[in-house]
Design an enzyme around this catalytic site. Structure first.
Site, PDB file in Angstrom:
ATOM      1  N   HIS A 167      -3.737  -5.375   0.798  1.00  0.00           N
ATOM      2  CA  HIS A 167      -3.185  -5.736   2.107  1.00  0.00           C
ATOM      3  C   HIS A 167      -3.164  -7.255   2.290  1.00  0.00           C
ATOM      4  O   HIS A 167      -4.168  -7.830   2.707  1.00  0.00           O
ATOM      5  CB  HIS A 167      -4.009  -5.085   3.228  1.00  0.00           C
ATOM      6  CG  HIS A 167      -3.779  -3.610   3.321  1.00  0.00           C
ATOM      7  ND1 HIS A 167      -2.748  -3.064   4.045  1.00  0.00           N
ATOM      8  CD2 HIS A 167      -4.430  -2.571   2.745  1.00  0.00           C
ATOM      9  CE1 HIS A 167      -2.767  -1.751   3.923  1.00  0.00           C
ATOM     10  NE2 HIS A 167      -3.775  -1.425   3.141  1.00  0.00           N
ATOM     11  N   CYS A 215       0.841  -1.207   0.000  1.00  0.00           N
ATOM     12  CA  CYS A 215       0.000   0.000   0.000  1.00  0.00           C
ATOM     13  C   CYS A 215       0.877   1.258   0.000  1.00  0.00           C
ATOM     14  O   CYS A 215       1.557   1.534  -0.970  1.00  0.00           O
ATOM     15  CB  CYS A 215      -0.979  -0.055   1.176  1.00  0.00           C
ATOM     16  SG  CYS A 215      -2.292   1.171   1.049  1.00  0.00           S
ATOM     17  N   SER A 263      -1.984 -13.538  37.766  1.00  0.00           N
ATOM     18  CA  SER A 263      -3.396 -13.169  37.832  1.00  0.00           C
ATOM     19  C   SER A 263      -4.313 -14.351  37.575  1.00  0.00           C
ATOM     20  O   SER A 263      -5.515 -14.243  37.736  1.00  0.00           O
ATOM     21  CB  SER A 263      -3.661 -12.115  36.759  1.00  0.00           C
ATOM     22  OG  SER A 263      -3.462 -12.693  35.477  1.00  0.00           O
ATOM     23  N   ARG A 297     -10.238   2.314  37.865  1.00  0.00           N
ATOM     24  CA  ARG A 297      -8.977   1.764  37.360  1.00  0.00           C
ATOM     25  C   ARG A 297      -7.782   2.290  38.152  1.00  0.00           C
ATOM     26  O   ARG A 297      -6.873   1.555  38.507  1.00  0.00           O
ATOM     27  CB  ARG A 297      -8.787   2.127  35.885  1.00  0.00           C
ATOM     28  CG  ARG A 297      -9.620   1.309  34.928  1.00  0.00           C
ATOM     29  CD  ARG A 297      -9.216   1.588  33.481  1.00  0.00           C
ATOM     30  NE  ARG A 297      -9.804   0.627  32.570  1.00  0.00           N
ATOM     31  CZ  ARG A 297     -11.039   0.719  32.062  1.00  0.00           C
ATOM     32  NH1 ARG A 297     -11.801   1.749  32.370  1.00  0.00           N
ATOM     33  NH2 ARG A 297     -11.492  -0.210  31.242  1.00  0.00           N
ATOM     34  N   ASP A 334      -0.921 -15.156  30.224  1.00  0.00           N
ATOM     35  CA  ASP A 334       0.421 -14.581  30.117  1.00  0.00           C
ATOM     36  C   ASP A 334       1.215 -14.731  31.404  1.00  0.00           C
ATOM     37  O   ASP A 334       2.359 -15.192  31.391  1.00  0.00           O
ATOM     38  CB  ASP A 334       0.347 -13.092  29.748  1.00  0.00           C
ATOM     39  CG  ASP A 334      -0.513 -12.867  28.519  1.00  0.00           C
ATOM     40  OD1 ASP A 334      -0.713 -13.832  27.766  1.00  0.00           O
ATOM     41  OD2 ASP A 334      -0.988 -11.736  28.333  1.00  0.00           O
ATOM     42  N   GLU A 337      -1.749  -8.846   4.543  1.00  0.00           N
ATOM     43  CA  GLU A 337      -1.646  -9.187   5.974  1.00  0.00           C
ATOM     44  C   GLU A 337      -3.003  -9.343   6.651  1.00  0.00           C
ATOM     45  O   GLU A 337      -3.090  -9.916   7.725  1.00  0.00           O
ATOM     46  CB  GLU A 337      -0.799  -8.135   6.705  1.00  0.00           C
ATOM     47  CG  GLU A 337      -1.411  -6.745   6.851  1.00  0.00           C
ATOM     48  CD  GLU A 337      -1.201  -5.825   5.648  1.00  0.00           C
ATOM     49  OE1 GLU A 337      -1.045  -6.341   4.525  1.00  0.00           O
ATOM     50  OE2 GLU A 337      -1.233  -4.595   5.825  1.00  0.00           O
TER      51      GLU A 337
HETATM   52  P1  XMP Z   1     -12.057  -2.486  25.315  1.00  0.00           P
HETATM   53  O1  XMP Z   1     -13.132  -2.388  26.359  1.00  0.00           O
HETATM   54  O2  XMP Z   1     -11.029  -1.393  25.417  1.00  0.00           O
HETATM   55  O3  XMP Z   1     -11.294  -3.838  25.652  1.00  0.00           O
HETATM   56  O4  XMP Z   1     -12.615  -2.629  23.933  1.00  0.00           O
HETATM   57  C1  XMP Z   1     -10.310  -4.417  24.844  1.00  0.00           C
HETATM   58  C2  XMP Z   1      -9.628  -5.494  25.674  1.00  0.00           C
HETATM   59  O5  XMP Z   1      -8.937  -4.889  26.762  1.00  0.00           O
HETATM   60  C3  XMP Z   1      -9.420  -5.394  28.001  1.00  0.00           C
HETATM   61  N1  XMP Z   1      -9.451  -4.287  28.953  1.00  0.00           N
HETATM   62  C4  XMP Z   1      -8.584  -4.156  29.969  1.00  0.00           C
HETATM   63  N2  XMP Z   1      -7.567  -4.944  30.383  1.00  0.00           N
HETATM   64  N3  XMP Z   1      -7.125  -3.429  32.142  1.00  0.00           N
HETATM   65  C5  XMP Z   1      -6.860  -4.579  31.484  1.00  0.00           C
HETATM   66  O6  XMP Z   1      -5.929  -5.286  31.903  1.00  0.00           O
HETATM   67  C6  XMP Z   1      -8.130  -2.587  31.793  1.00  0.00           C
HETATM   68  O7  XMP Z   1      -8.356  -1.549  32.428  1.00  0.00           O
HETATM   69  C7  XMP Z   1      -8.904  -2.981  30.655  1.00  0.00           C
HETATM   70  N4  XMP Z   1      -9.963  -2.411  30.016  1.00  0.00           N
HETATM   71  C8  XMP Z   1     -10.276  -3.238  28.977  1.00  0.00           C
HETATM   72  C9  XMP Z   1     -10.794  -5.945  27.693  1.00  0.00           C
HETATM   73  O8  XMP Z   1     -11.167  -6.939  28.637  1.00  0.00           O
HETATM   74  C10 XMP Z   1     -10.604  -6.482  26.291  1.00  0.00           C
HETATM   75  O9  XMP Z   1      -9.972  -7.746  26.313  1.00  0.00           O
END
Ligand code: XMP
Length: 511
Positions: A164, A77, A219, A292, A223, A166
């Site tokens: 693309h 591209c 956790s 968070r 990973d 990929e």
């Molecule tokens: P979203 O909601 O952003 O989620 O579309 C995409 C991926 O990220 C995860 N996610 C998080 N993982 N801390 C994390 O470790 C966070 O604050 C968090 N927020 C979203 C979500 O579960 C999905 O896999």
């Protein structure tokens, strides 16, 4: 190694992915990297797509030294347009912005398309296209709207394609990439997890010496489990894992991780129940970013306390982190204008205080490589295939304030939901499934009585990289069973809804 120069396309990381799928090691670097800074001699170079136009004033330009390496080059591209314009050809706006499928006619035999027939379904996403070739180039493929959809140099192994390869929508795109990196560049297919394990264990041992001690958080996710097991293989009990129960985990998660990691896998692990501290600090908080932040900071406090306790038996020098290659790519890739949608927390803040050195055994790996590594390390299938679970846990799936009672309701609904998904045999088809507890109440009827209770929303998505996602299509009978069980078994819930939003415009999580 194949060098991929990233000009900022949303697909750049997928090029790296596809190379790895051919067992060829590929590394992505920002397009601003000078060849003199690369640090290895690539077998071939791929130039990615970009949101820019080559004629933009601030357009990223390729280091001219790329064309003096004497190695094969593939422009995709923007990469094609950049190669052609660098060589004196012309690139300008196409009559129409082209986005979607196109039929590619292969008009001239070329090693790039060898054995792929004379027509391919490919994915296009471009506003500009090549309008005139410089001297020394010829056309090898075209579409009805793009006469220069595939070009090649007359004598050098330089190729350019407008589509693309990929993205998975390009039907035989992975094979096109394979033709380039294996047949044209002559790369060895030596990137396998079997080879990786031995090399990585040796590297960890050399790094930690005979006495170095390492701590790391786990956790229950793929990973951290794989990273912990790898550390255990390398240095045994000099690696110490800590799991923090923050009060917003899945039901019985702490106990299950303890059993699996310590009893089944032999990893030296402590589980710390800090749920009172976390839930206390979360009291009354509704704002997702604040949730968070509180969870991230409290996690650091608790983890540091535990680490200091371990220091009584001798110095701890290293901190294990389960960083994956996509995180590395995210931090090094060439960015056009882009905004942070959510702050995903990590434990980077730990370093400043404890002066721990980072050890990141997974930093070269993509998620499915981590899964393959996990299988080789003897981690059970159900764990290796586990869906991701966010660090802030159920706190971002409870839409109102987080209390023990709300957590208990959600844990119960979530457990039933996942049980039924497993029972239907569809867990591995779904990328992520979870329940969300809504802070609204609705009317229902149970026996002869009117109820006024909360609502559970179910979410299930399919996604390649969670940048985009599609909602999963359940068989009605599975949803029926889930809904009936949740409304019957979970006290406080009288209604279940299914979320049919894709990402974008929604996100995967509700907060
Ligand atoms: P979203 O909601 O952003 O989620 O579309 C995409 C991926 O990220 C995860 N996610 C998080 N993982 N801390 C994390 O470790 C966070 O604050 C968090 N927020 C979203 C979500 O579960 C999905 O896999």
């Amino acid at each position: 190694t194949i060098l991929i120069l990233d000009f900022g396309s949303q697909y750049s990381h997928l090029i790296t992915r596809r190379c790895r799928e051919h067992n060829v090691y590929a590394e992505l670097m920002p397009c601003t990297t000078k060849m003199s800074e690369v640090g290895f001699k690539p077998k071939g170079i791929i130039l990615s797509g970009s949101p820019y136009s080559v004629y933009d004033k601030d357009a990223p330009r390729v280091d001219p030294a790329v064309f003096e390496q004497g190695v094969p080059i593939l422009g995709i591209c923007y990469g094609l347009q950049e190669m052609i314009s660098s060589m004196g050809g012309t690139v300008s706006k196409a009559a129409h912005r082209e986005y979607g499928f196109a039929k590619l006619n292969i008009s001239k035999p070329s090693p790039l398309f060898d054995g792929l027939g004379d027509e391919l379904d490919v994915w296009m996403s471009h506003t500009d296209q090549v309008h005139g070739l410089p001297e020394g180039f010829h056309v090898i493929a075209s579409t009805s709207t793009a006469p220069f959809a595939g070009v090649s140099h007359d004598s050098k192994p330089w190729y350019g394609i407008q589509f693309h390869p990929e993205v998975t929508h390009s039907e035989r795109g992975k094979e096109v990439i394979g033709r380039f990196i294996v047949d044209i560049c002559g790369s060895h297919k030596s990137w396998t997890m079997e080879e990786f394990i031995g090399k990585e264990i040796a590297r960890i041992r050399a790094l930690c010496g005979d006495t170095g001690r390492v701590i790391g958080a786990v956790s229950g996710g793929v990973d951290s489990t794989v990273a912990a097991k790898l550390m255990h293989e390398a240095i045994g009990d000099r690696f110490h894992a800590i799991m923090v129960d923050n009060g917003v985990l899945r039901m019985d998660e702490g106990a299950q991780v303890l059993k699996m990691l310590r009893e089944d896998l032999g990893v030296n692990l402590t589980v710390v129940d800090a749920s009172d501290l976390f839930l206390g600090r979360l009291e009354g908080i509704e704002d997702p970013e604040q949730k968070r932040k509180i969870i991230g900071n409290t996690f650091i406090n608790v983890f540091e306390d535990e680490a200091h306790k371990l220091e009584k038996d001798g110095k701890v020098e290293w901190l294990l982190q389960g960083t994956l290659y996509p995180d590395v790519i995210e931090s090094i890739s060439f960015k056009g204008p882009s905004a942070t949608i959510k702050t995903h927390h990590n434990v980077g803040g730990l370093l400043a205080d404890m002066k721990l050195k980072l050890i990141e055994p997974l930093r070269e790996l993509f998620k499915d490589e981590v899964r393959a590594l996990g299988r080789l390390l003897g981690i059970p299938h159900h764990l290796v295939q586990r869906h991701p679970f966010p660090g802030p846990g159920l706190a971002i799936r409870i839409l109102g304030p987080v209390t023990r009672a709300q957590v208990a309701i959600l844990q119960h609904a979530d457990k039933i939901y996942l049980e039924e998904i497993h029972a239907a045999g569809i867990y591995d088809q779904i990328s992520q499934a979870f329940a969300v507890l809504l802070p609204v109440r609705a009317v229902g009827v149970q026996g002869d009585a009117r109820t006024y209770e909360q609502v559970i929303a179910l979410r299930a998505v399919q996604s390649e990289d969670f940048m985009t996602a599609d909602w999963y299509v359940f068989e009605p009978k599975v949803l029926r069973k889930i809904s009936s069980r949740i409304t019957n078994e979970v006290e406080g819930i009288n209604r279940v809804v299914y979320d049919v939003s894709s990402k974008p415009p929604a996100t995967v999580e509700w907060l």
